[in-house]
Design a protein around this motif. Sequence first.
Motif, PDB file in Angstrom:
ATOM      1  N   ASP A   1       4.917  -6.519  -5.593  1.00  0.00           N
ATOM      2  CA  ASP A   1       4.065  -5.774  -6.464  1.00  0.00           C
ATOM      3  C   ASP A   1       4.669  -5.714  -7.784  1.00  0.00           C
ATOM      4  O   ASP A   1       5.936  -5.406  -8.024  1.00  0.00           O
ATOM      5  CB  ASP A   1       3.893  -4.308  -5.546  1.00  0.00           C
ATOM      6  CG  ASP A   1       3.150  -4.499  -4.389  1.00  0.00           C
ATOM      7  OD1 ASP A   1       2.619  -5.400  -4.150  1.00  0.00           O
ATOM      8  OD2 ASP A   1       3.069  -3.374  -3.696  1.00  0.00           O
ATOM      9  N   PHE A   2       3.858  -5.762  -8.796  1.00  0.00           N
ATOM     10  CA  PHE A   2       4.103  -5.657 -10.096  1.00  0.00           C
ATOM     11  C   PHE A   2       3.007  -5.165 -10.910  1.00  0.00           C
ATOM     12  O   PHE A   2       2.036  -5.917 -10.969  1.00  0.00           O
ATOM     13  CB  PHE A   2       4.829  -7.023 -10.614  1.00  0.00           C
ATOM     14  CG  PHE A   2       5.430  -6.771 -12.050  1.00  0.00           C
ATOM     15  CD1 PHE A   2       6.674  -5.860 -12.429  1.00  0.00           C
ATOM     16  CD2 PHE A   2       4.933  -7.702 -12.719  1.00  0.00           C
ATOM     17  CE1 PHE A   2       7.048  -5.794 -13.505  1.00  0.00           C
ATOM     18  CE2 PHE A   2       5.518  -7.700 -14.371  1.00  0.00           C
ATOM     19  CZ  PHE A   2       6.461  -6.894 -14.459  1.00  0.00           C
ATOM     20  N   LEU A   3       3.205  -3.893 -11.720  1.00  0.00           N
ATOM     21  CA  LEU A   3       2.117  -3.555 -12.638  1.00  0.00           C
ATOM     22  C   LEU A   3       0.804  -3.495 -11.694  1.00  0.00           C
ATOM     23  O   LEU A   3      -0.242  -3.791 -12.610  1.00  0.00           O
ATOM     24  CB  LEU A   3       1.936  -4.349 -13.776  1.00  0.00           C
ATOM     25  CG  LEU A   3       3.367  -4.436 -14.733  1.00  0.00           C
ATOM     26  CD1 LEU A   3       3.575  -5.294 -15.844  1.00  0.00           C
ATOM     27  CD2 LEU A   3       4.109  -3.242 -15.122  1.00  0.00           C
ATOM     28  N   GLY A   4       0.813  -2.939 -10.763  1.00  0.00           N
ATOM     29  CA  GLY A   4      -0.208  -2.579  -9.891  1.00  0.00           C
ATOM     30  C   GLY A   4      -1.023  -3.856  -9.165  1.00  0.00           C
ATOM     31  O   GLY A   4      -1.953  -3.552  -8.457  1.00  0.00           O
ATOM     32  N   TYR A   5      -0.555  -4.973  -9.469  1.00  0.00           N
ATOM     33  CA  TYR A   5      -0.862  -6.272  -8.862  1.00  0.00           C
ATOM     34  C   TYR A   5      -0.017  -6.679  -7.692  1.00  0.00           C
ATOM     35  O   TYR A   5       1.165  -6.332  -7.512  1.00  0.00           O
ATOM     36  CB  TYR A   5      -1.081  -7.466  -9.522  1.00  0.00           C
ATOM     37  CG  TYR A   5      -2.346  -7.501 -10.681  1.00  0.00           C
ATOM     38  CD1 TYR A   5      -3.185  -8.593 -10.188  1.00  0.00           C
ATOM     39  CD2 TYR A   5      -2.434  -6.774 -11.783  1.00  0.00           C
ATOM     40  CE1 TYR A   5      -4.472  -8.506 -10.872  1.00  0.00           C
ATOM     41  CE2 TYR A   5      -3.575  -7.047 -12.439  1.00  0.00           C
ATOM     42  CZ  TYR A   5      -4.481  -7.732 -12.070  1.00  0.00           C
ATOM     43  OH  TYR A   5      -5.757  -7.921 -12.825  1.00  0.00           O
ATOM     44  N   ARG A   6      -0.476  -7.212  -6.589  1.00  0.00           N
ATOM     45  CA  ARG A   6       0.367  -7.838  -5.544  1.00  0.00           C
ATOM     46  C   ARG A   6       0.089  -9.256  -5.623  1.00  0.00           C
ATOM     47  O   ARG A   6      -0.789 -10.041  -5.361  1.00  0.00           O
ATOM     48  CB  ARG A   6      -0.102  -7.140  -4.209  1.00  0.00           C
ATOM     49  CG  ARG A   6       0.417  -7.939  -2.956  1.00  0.00           C
ATOM     50  CD  ARG A   6       0.623  -7.045  -1.665  1.00  0.00           C
ATOM     51  NE  ARG A   6       1.428  -6.056  -1.676  1.00  0.00           N
ATOM     52  CZ  ARG A   6       1.363  -5.187  -0.942  1.00  0.00           C
ATOM     53  NH1 ARG A   6       0.922  -5.313   0.394  1.00  0.00           N
ATOM     54  NH2 ARG A   6       2.403  -4.013  -0.902  1.00  0.00           N
ATOM     55  N   PHE A   7       1.342  -9.975  -5.839  1.00  0.00           N
ATOM     56  CA  PHE A   7       1.435 -11.470  -5.898  1.00  0.00           C
ATOM     57  C   PHE A   7       1.807 -11.724  -4.427  1.00  0.00           C
ATOM     58  O   PHE A   7       2.898 -11.452  -3.989  1.00  0.00           O
ATOM     59  CB  PHE A   7       2.373 -11.938  -6.952  1.00  0.00           C
ATOM     60  CG  PHE A   7       1.934 -11.589  -8.349  1.00  0.00           C
ATOM     61  CD1 PHE A   7       1.401 -12.630  -8.943  1.00  0.00           C
ATOM     62  CD2 PHE A   7       2.205 -10.496  -8.786  1.00  0.00           C
ATOM     63  CE1 PHE A   7       1.033 -12.443 -10.291  1.00  0.00           C
ATOM     64  CE2 PHE A   7       2.071 -10.283 -10.030  1.00  0.00           C
ATOM     65  CZ  PHE A   7       1.388 -11.323 -10.888  1.00  0.00           C
TER      66      PHE A   7
ATOM     67  N   LYS B   1      -1.038   0.990  -3.721  1.00  0.00           N
ATOM     68  CA  LYS B   1      -0.925   2.063  -4.265  1.00  0.00           C
ATOM     69  C   LYS B   1      -2.111   2.101  -5.250  1.00  0.00           C
ATOM     70  O   LYS B   1      -2.668   3.260  -5.593  1.00  0.00           O
ATOM     71  CB  LYS B   1       0.198   2.126  -5.159  1.00  0.00           C
ATOM     72  CG  LYS B   1       0.567   3.375  -5.983  1.00  0.00           C
ATOM     73  CD  LYS B   1       1.983   3.472  -6.507  1.00  0.00           C
ATOM     74  CE  LYS B   1       2.493   4.622  -7.030  1.00  0.00           C
ATOM     75  NZ  LYS B   1       3.643   4.537  -7.522  1.00  0.00           N
ATOM     76  N   SER B   2      -2.441   1.060  -6.005  1.00  0.00           N
ATOM     77  CA  SER B   2      -3.474   0.776  -6.934  1.00  0.00           C
ATOM     78  C   SER B   2      -4.979   1.078  -6.191  1.00  0.00           C
ATOM     79  O   SER B   2      -5.695   1.722  -6.923  1.00  0.00           O
ATOM     80  CB  SER B   2      -3.657  -0.409  -7.685  1.00  0.00           C
ATOM     81  OG  SER B   2      -2.387  -0.504  -8.469  1.00  0.00           O
ATOM     82  N   LYS B   3      -5.028   0.641  -5.212  1.00  0.00           N
ATOM     83  CA  LYS B   3      -6.220   0.770  -4.334  1.00  0.00           C
ATOM     84  C   LYS B   3      -6.730   2.321  -4.128  1.00  0.00           C
ATOM     85  O   LYS B   3      -7.504   2.716  -4.363  1.00  0.00           O
ATOM     86  CB  LYS B   3      -6.202  -0.141  -3.075  1.00  0.00           C
ATOM     87  CG  LYS B   3      -6.561  -1.550  -3.353  1.00  0.00           C
ATOM     88  CD  LYS B   3      -6.727  -2.145  -1.811  1.00  0.00           C
ATOM     89  CE  LYS B   3      -6.617  -3.729  -2.283  1.00  0.00           C
ATOM     90  NZ  LYS B   3      -6.668  -4.459  -0.793  1.00  0.00           N
TER      91      LYS B   3
END
Length: 437
Positions: A307-313, A328-330
């Motif tokens: 996870d990085f800056l709200g995205y999940r790669f 977390k962002s969801k």
Amino acid sequence: MGEVLLRRYNAERGVWSEKMLMALERGVKGGRWFSLMDKVCHGQTLSLAWEKVRSNAGACGVDNITIARFNKDNQTRLLAVKEHLESDRYLPSPVKRVWIPKPGKAKKKRPLGIPTVRDRVVQQALRMVIEPIFEKLFAHHSYGFRPGRSCHDALRRVDGQLVEGYTHVVDIDIEGYFDAIDQNRLLSLVKEEIADTSVLELIGKFLKAGVIEETGELEKTESGTPQGGIISPLLSNLYLNELDHLMESEGYAMTRYADDMVILCRSEQEAQKALEKVRAWMESVGLKLHPEKTCIVNMEESNAYFDFLGYRFKRSRRGRLLRLVSPKSKTKIKDKIRQHTKRANGHSMSEIIRRINPKLKNWFGYFKQACSSEHQGLDGWIRMRLRSIYRKRHSKRGRGRGTDHTKWPNQHFTELGLLSLKEAKEEAISLHKGETC
């Protein structure tokens, strides 16, 4: 020439003169900046700072003076601030600390610092004067809270490196970073570029201003940067600037946004060396890596992710690189939607939709690069919440389900004006071909 230098160093017009910009470009005499306080307390600087603080709004600090109250006699207040700064008598107030729920963790709370409006104005003025001096020093791969740079710039860099074949990711988490900063070391870093004792003393006063708890108890701040302070992001970037250049000189592909950072490597061995290099540097400046959150991820493995800056790669089972939304962002966006979609709701459906649409628009603006399935999934969840409200009004229990989809189809909510994230994503894809998912 002046316009070019203003853009190059992100300097504020009316604060930085052409003479100052030329000194910044060519190198200031003696290597350090003197006589900066007169720029901080200049009437035009303070007026510009106040306008920025007013436009950002925000709550009142420990003095209970709101933006609106400050605005009523702002000229008198700014004049008083100016006089106190000129005579080195300015004394910052302690920061008001409030505790707010953590997203998705109802029983856990996180602290939020709120400086007074007056202190925000002074910090804004201070930042506008000294930021270009340090902007010139910062590394290219540092993106956090810097003018002209964004989270999306950092995300594009990471995404590009993954596509290029960087397979191992060092996911770094600093334990309690903003509270753990060594103030003495921080001030010594500022002194390397600035020799104006009044400015140095003012920064020191903000660092030591303390925090007022909700109980009224004053907590001293012997370490860290001012909570919620406008000047804090700049100072925190300066503290990690040495690490940025160290990793760059060693040839590591690091991307940093404030205290969030990842290092992309081409092998397990390289990743291990990078992690040890970072750990050793952190220990040398009084910082610690979080033992559980800091790790190395092999993105060649099926279902591997970071996870990085709200995205999940994430790497799919078939080897595709997916850009998802982190859990977390969801949770964060769902918590916001829940506030307006409780089943016992007295508002009309049109009004409910009117209230949640701005939140969906803002969310999409940030997460439009995520896979289409993420937008479609959130669309379905929101419509379920809305159908549940209808069920309640028809004396039915539980969530929207089954025949509710026929009774209140998707088109019904579209006609009421509900923003479709799926349709917004499809439109974005049509404008920008070549999405990874």
